[in-house]
Design an enzyme around this catalytic site. Structure first.
Site, PDB file in Angstrom:
ATOM      1  N   GLY A 151      21.591  12.224  31.883  1.00 30.41           N
ATOM      2  CA  GLY A 151      22.203  13.359  32.558  1.00 30.41           C
ATOM      3  C   GLY A 151      22.041  14.624  31.754  1.00 30.41           C
ATOM      4  O   GLY A 151      21.063  14.788  31.023  1.00 30.41           O
TER       5      GLY A 151
ATOM      6  N   CYS B  64      13.231  14.309  34.349  1.00 32.19           N
ATOM      7  CA  CYS B  64      13.481  14.563  32.924  1.00 32.19           C
ATOM      8  C   CYS B  64      12.200  14.986  32.229  1.00 32.19           C
ATOM      9  O   CYS B  64      12.231  15.625  31.190  1.00 32.19           O
ATOM     10  CB  CYS B  64      13.986  13.299  32.233  1.00 32.19           C
ATOM     11  SG  CYS B  64      15.131  12.338  33.189  1.00 32.19           S
TER      12      CYS B  64
ATOM     13  N   GLU C  90      16.434  23.676  28.734  1.00 35.75           N
ATOM     14  CA  GLU C  90      16.018  23.092  30.003  1.00 35.75           C
ATOM     15  C   GLU C  90      16.617  23.838  31.194  1.00 35.75           C
ATOM     16  O   GLU C  90      17.807  24.149  31.199  1.00 35.75           O
ATOM     17  CB  GLU C  90      16.453  21.616  30.046  1.00 35.75           C
ATOM     18  CG  GLU C  90      15.965  20.873  31.283  1.00 35.75           C
ATOM     19  CD  GLU C  90      16.435  19.414  31.316  1.00 35.75           C
ATOM     20  OE1 GLU C  90      15.649  18.551  31.705  1.00 35.75           O
ATOM     21  OE2 GLU C  90      17.607  19.153  30.950  1.00 35.75           O
TER      22      GLU C  90
ATOM     23  N   GLU D 245      20.286  10.206  27.302  1.00 40.09           N
ATOM     24  CA  GLU D 245      19.071  10.966  27.540  1.00 40.09           C
ATOM     25  C   GLU D 245      19.494  12.262  28.189  1.00 40.09           C
ATOM     26  O   GLU D 245      20.134  12.257  29.237  1.00 40.09           O
ATOM     27  CB  GLU D 245      18.150  10.158  28.450  1.00 40.09           C
ATOM     28  CG  GLU D 245      16.758  10.738  28.534  1.00 40.09           C
ATOM     29  CD  GLU D 245      16.151  10.487  29.886  1.00 40.09           C
ATOM     30  OE1 GLU D 245      16.097   9.332  30.305  1.00 40.09           O
ATOM     31  OE2 GLU D 245      15.775  11.478  30.519  1.00 40.09           O
TER      32      GLU D 245
ATOM     33  N   ARG E 269      22.776  17.779  29.063  1.00 41.00           N
ATOM     34  CA  ARG E 269      23.068  17.894  27.640  1.00 41.00           C
ATOM     35  C   ARG E 269      24.568  17.983  27.405  1.00 41.00           C
ATOM     36  O   ARG E 269      25.111  17.324  26.512  1.00 41.00           O
ATOM     37  CB  ARG E 269      22.362  19.146  27.125  1.00 41.00           C
ATOM     38  CG  ARG E 269      22.432  19.349  25.636  1.00 41.00           C
ATOM     39  CD  ARG E 269      21.451  20.455  25.284  1.00 41.00           C
ATOM     40  NE  ARG E 269      21.406  20.768  23.883  1.00 41.00           N
ATOM     41  CZ  ARG E 269      20.409  21.487  23.328  1.00 41.00           C
ATOM     42  NH1 ARG E 269      19.421  21.939  24.080  1.00 41.00           N
ATOM     43  NH2 ARG E 269      20.412  21.739  22.035  1.00 41.00           N
TER      44      ARG E 269
ATOM     45  N   GLY F 141      27.003  16.862  29.303  1.00 47.34           N
ATOM     46  CA  GLY F 141      27.624  15.573  29.577  1.00 47.34           C
ATOM     47  C   GLY F 141      27.369  14.571  28.471  1.00 47.34           C
ATOM     48  O   GLY F 141      28.276  13.869  28.018  1.00 47.34           O
ATOM     49  N   GLY F 142      26.134  14.515  28.013  1.00 49.40           N
ATOM     50  CA  GLY F 142      25.775  13.573  26.949  1.00 49.40           C
ATOM     51  C   GLY F 142      26.512  13.869  25.655  1.00 49.40           C
ATOM     52  O   GLY F 142      27.019  12.957  24.982  1.00 49.40           O
TER      53      GLY F 142
END
Lengths: 489, 489
Positions: free
Chosen positions: A205, A266, A357, A229, A207, A209-210
């Site tokens: 998901g 991605c 991104e 990821e 950045r 969230g990770g």
């Protein structure tokens, strides 16, 4: 369709209760279970495709391919489970005569970590969600799985979850081998990764969230591995000879790649690097022409579309960024209008935001005046899932100078292709240095992904009766290192 | 003998500058380098032993053994580097005829992470310090190393560092392959793990130290892996039949094990579990008798001795702990007086402090009234480096019930031995769940330790000229997975 935290705990308790039974299954039983999941997914039939298409906006042909990929990766893991390399067996026999002290008998195998929390991804409602790569690799490793369904495709998730539950029942496994919780906000996911029964986390998901999940996981009384990821712009290096020979053709091909699936991969090519010259100009012109005419496809969710427009507009409004193209405006909700930008190496190096991104059909070209500048832009880039070289044979010397740098930046390096295709196979790495992922030591696609959910245990002087079956002298078909030398059985 | 942060930065810059050259060495060159380090250490001669003994208080015979182990593990890694399993080569050849899309050529290898920071340990001035297991495995992986010397043995560290520097020069490698920084406080270590050039950390020491480093590492703009070996009390399960048959003998043997090296091993047996009965009483009496007469050896540092006495005194003063024995009081500074305690399962379950490591010759026996209680004590224990079963054949049924639990608690399970001996070999795991280590997926002893410093990279459609040598079709002696099937060359 929403769970409360109590249901999370119930699912985790059931996963923990199922763990010892499930991990004790032999390779054949586990492989059959993985295959059965694939069969149950296939048996859902057209309803799965129409539901997923309705919820995600993705075309049915794409979803049929994704279903094939989902079933295919379950089969790949079944085969890999049977082959047994993942067990990592090592045997160092006792040396009773060794002086000054005898060597004990030592045998090592990999064991599963425990129940794994998996977060479904928005952009692959089948292949990276409920029965996707994280779930398949964790189940292959012997870990029960609790999936947090992605709220963008709840009915698709439930159809697949029901298929997995049918496979669990058909194989006579405890129900807790698979759990499925849902909820639109962050609360359910936070409860899940903090549950003391959960031993590892797989996430695909954003950045943000990770990183939020990673923080929760590290703050646990017992921290656990997280495989998030997150973010990659997948640099494509346009090499001088290739640009000179086929700049325009590359520009057209790039435009197709960046808009495929409305750019929602991605591995979308979000960053282009080239040395200024006629070839780069031809590339720019061709890409600009193609992208100006690119249709605007429907994006996965309104939120993703909003984030995309915000990202593209920020680049468009940046005083050192030139907008080369915006695609056609689509009709209807959440249409992702292609975007193509250019900037100078100096600007890219000075403003890290230009390297972030923008999830969707957007890419930025960094014009470099020479090789040294190109190198410095690569060196400044963050970690990536992929790096691509568009090159001709005359570019080989430059390519070999840039390769050591690319190896440190990316999990996969490809030549004369586009990064969006990710093969599900043994030699694939879908991973890479931070922030592409939170753990560059692994991959989330391909058979090596199973290693994420394993840890080694060494057994010293255990009797054959106590040893795990694969560590016994008479275990058939177990690949191993015997006293440091590979042996196939 | 103390570095300032500028020297840390200089060492890290040199390591970074040396990385690409060093990682490009072929297997033979790297193996020869590792062997040469061993030869240079051997060539220091008696001075190394006398210096280490003076600084650590450890007897010369022990240090001679440790030197042999240090050189032996460099040799083991040299052999393992040559064998090439660690390269993890996987090749999936192209399938140009595949429908609907051809499969590209995909090749995978493991590459080193980058410069590694290694913290020397107090209790192994040779085998776990400057040229110890972390350094050897990181160099074997192709990573330059910057060692933070342990302040308890600075001259020993400098002797070994000079030997490594001679090996670097003799092998024609860049100086930055090995760096060595020193300093008594935390400042140097903190600067080292925060340096942006450092790509991974190896640490052996206290729980507090390891957790502090882990926090620094996670807060970096780019987080990196940390392998901290921290805290373990290594439960020993005294099984009923073994106790009945040989309770007293086990007690005597335990007393020898817990006091060996003044108890200063990560794998010291600090926790004993047994079901009440005559056998356990015989064990207690024999262990108590032996430990009451145990001599007090010199501990490594005054600080370690102070911490030991604080820990032992806290147990002695605990209102639910019975002191079974204290050993003889030693003459001179920092003498570690053996300690043997007992408590009930109920008390152990209620107060987690009773399960914390007391680094030194101390152990606590938890008396359990039945199997269920024994199981609940194991379930409540934290993660461990080792778990030991003292058992007779009649205990096998109980042992197989307890094994699945032990596997989840420990990195190594041993039968009818004592955990302090750690073989340096292929099937060893010196690691385990938190807080034994910060990363249970690895080992810090044995050839598998090299994996800590590697990550996978996939190469798609590269020409033979661009491929790394070990991935070319004609590479000799490269073990690999070819299309998912193991092949030895």
């Amino acid at each position: 369709m929403s769970s409360d935290p109590t249901e999370v705990e119930t699912a985790c308790l059931a996963a923990e209760a199922a763990f010892d039974t499930y991990r004790a299954t032999d390779r054949e039983a586990r492989a059959v279970f993985l295959e059965r999941i694939g069969e149950e997914i296939a048996a859902i039939g057209a309803d799965l495709i129409t539901t997923a298409s309705r919820e995600s906006g993705l075309p049915t042909a794409r979803l049929e391919g994704e279903r094939g990929r989902t079933i295919g990766q379950l089969k790949m893991f079944a085969g890999y489970v049977r082959a047994g390399y993942w067990m990592g067996v090592r045997i160092d026999p006792a040396l009773p005569e060794r002086a000054p002290l005898p060597r004990p008998d030592l045998r090592l195998r990999m064991i599963p970590l425990g129940p794994v929390a998996v977060f479904g991804a928005s952009n692959f409602p089948l292949a990276f969600s409920t029965a996707g790569g994280d779930t398949a690799s964790a189940l292959a490793a012997g870990c029960p799985v609790v999936v947090k369904a992605h709220p963008a495709h709840p009915e698709t998730g439930e159809l697949v979850a029901a298929a997995i539950r049918r496979a669990v029942a058909a194989c006579g496994l405890p129900e807790g081998v698979f759990g499925h919780v849902t909820g639109p906000g962050n609360e359910i996911g936070a409860a899940l990764v903090q549950d003391p029964r959960i031993a590892a986390v797989g996430f695909t998901g954003s950045r943000g969230g990770g990183l939020a999940l990673a923080k929760l996981v590290q703050a646990r009384p017992v921290p656990i591995p997280i495989y998030a990821e997150m973010s990659s712009i997948n640099p494509v290096l346009l090499m001088p000879a290739a640009l000179a020979a086929r700049g325009a053709a590359l520009g057209t091909a790039f435009a197709q790649s960046v808009t495929m699936g409305v750019g929602q991969f991605c591995t979308n090519p979000g960053l282009l690097l080239g040395i200024e010259g006629d070839g780069l100009t031809a590339f720019e012109e061709a890409a600009t022409a193609a992208l100006t005419q690119a249709a605007a496809g429907k994006m996965l969710t309104g939120g993703i579309h909003d984030a995309y427009e915000n990202g593209a507009n920020a680049l468009a409004g940046h005083n050192r960024v030139e907008t080369l193209a915006r695609g056609l405006v689509g009709e209807g909700d959440a249409r992702g209008q292609a975007a193509f930008f250019a900037t100078s190496a100096e600007a890219f190096l000075e403003d890290p935001a230009l390297g972030h991104e923008v999830f969707g059909p957007s890419s930025i070209l960094v014009r470099c005046k020479d090789e040294a500048t190109l190198m410095s832009v690569i060196a400044a880039a963050e970690g990536q899932l992929t790096a691509t070289l568009q090159m001709d044979p005359e570019d080989e010397a430059l390519a070999s100078r840039v390769l050591p740098l690319l190896e440190r930046k990316a999990g996969r390096i490809l030549v004369n292709g586009w990064p969006t295709g990710v093969e599900v196979t043994h030699a694939m790495v879908h991973g890479g240095p931070f922030p592409a992922t939170s753990d560059a030591r692994t991959t989330s696609v391909g058979s090596l992904a199973i290693d994420r959910f394993l840890r080694p245990v060494s057994y010293q002087n255990l009797s054959a009766a106590l040893l795990p079956p694969e560590l016994r002298d008479d275990a058939p078909n177990v690949p191993k290192l015997l006293d440091g030398v590979a042996s196939l059985g």
